[in-house]
Write a protein that holds these residues in place. Sequence first.
Motif: not given
Length: 577
Positions: A505, A540-541, A543, A545, A549-550
């Motif tokens: 970011r 946006s970066t 991420r 999770d 996930d993204d």
Amino acid sequence: MDHLNHAHQLLAAPAETDKEFFEHAAQAIAVASQSRWGGVGFCEPECDDVDVVALWDGDGLGHAFAFSMHGSPCEQFYAEHVDTLHIHYEDNIREHFANSDLIDLLKGDSYRAHAIFGDQERIIGHIFALDDKPQHDQVELRTFFELLSQRISTECKRYQHQKSLQRYAKMVSITRNMLSFVDNSFTYHAVSQGYVDTFGQPHEQLIGKQAKDLHGEDAFNNVLKPLLKRTFNGESVNSQIWIHPPNNTPKYLDLIQTPYYEPDGTISGVVVSGHDITAQKKTEETLQKLSLAVTHSPVLTVITDPDGVIEYVSPIVEKITGYTAEEVIGNTPRLFKSGRTDIAVYESLWQAIKNKQSWQGEIENRRKDGRCYWEHISIAPVLNDNNELIAFVGSSTDITERKHLEQKLQELASTDPLTGIYNRRHFLAEIETHLEYSKRYKSPLSLLIIDIDNFKSINDEGGHALGDAVIQQFTQVCEQTIRNVDLLGRLGGDEFAILMPETDRNEALVLAERIKEEVSQFELQYESHTLHITVSIGLSTFRKDPIQDDTVESLMARADEGLYQAKRGGRNLIGVI
């Protein structure tokens, strides 16, 4: 020698009986079609079985056998109403004809057949090729099958006629062949029915007539007389000549002239046996034309020995490669190697030919002048009767123009026509690819979505031409500002995006600030217009999770939200979500 020429030679071999000829034909069918099996079968009227009188089974002749036509591919030939004379199934023949005796016996995968006509235009049989691998359709092969079926039809009639001659004692008087006895004054003393049919005169008028009166003085002096004189000197003469009977079509005859010896050893005459091979001659001429067409076609044909040394190449080689035939013969195909073809293609090629299998594919080769070109190549092994490799036959077509067109179409499919950068569809695919990489290797990934501020006003005031110029010059600014690893795309209208692999970011924010500054300081020139524009940017970066996930959609959605946040804040800002 290619497979068609080899097949022609097999058919040209002498055959004393119809069985021997059909065996030649079965082998020629297998050779011409490059199939494991080739066969000739006949079916009697009102009979449900097909008698295969000759079968070539890869390594040699198989045994004659019969099979039921019901449920077989050939059944349609013997129907009351025949829709086709040629059948071709490229592959999966067993799925189409699961109940066929023939297919079940030979276990084939591809099938080709052509009907054979007898008298009164009745189908009396068919020739067929069956292989245990798929076989593509070829115009040349269809023509070969058609001509061979005509040849077999003609030969069937001839052999049947010969059997009739053996069956009846008065063969000279009743045979349709041209049999005659000529004395040393070149006068006919006996003629067969064949002469009656050919010249349209009864026996009584033909007997006693001199050869020059029957055939014409030119034909007699230039052709017949020299042949007859050789026989009167004790020589048996076999020749092929054209005769031109009045009120009838020309005929091509296979003549055998035998001296007739009296008990005292003197030769009193010549026995002339003439067989009408006009149909065979025309078929052979057609087959020869087909062979020449293959030799001189725009398709490059190459024949090598088992070690790959080129023994023959068709004349088109110089036009395609720049090398003359003399320069190519004695070399191997490595002469054309460009080094730009994927090694996996060559591995596939050599694996196929090492196992005596055919191969086809696309290879980028190099011409003599150094320019590269694309070829579609087909290679097939040539095996002898013992299944030993004796040569390779390859054919290739220059597909350079097609490959260039494909490349252009691919570029059009992935490129925005106004700016030359990635279009939305391709850019989203790039996000997908890099996102998968980031997930696997846990590497950072950032996305910018950029909108030109107040672009609608620019379009409305200056027109679409001005709007296009703004978009193009803005693209140039972005291309000059981003790094080599970054990907730039146009999502639509005045909306752009930049994908930044291996970028977190903070690093992405630095690049976004730099783009915003470069754009705001740049003067856009178009005709009399000089403009300054600003942009709003959403960042946006990726991420990771632990639950989910993204995705492309979630990454895009957060960048969009950041963009709208920047616009709501007064534009010329960067929104980070």
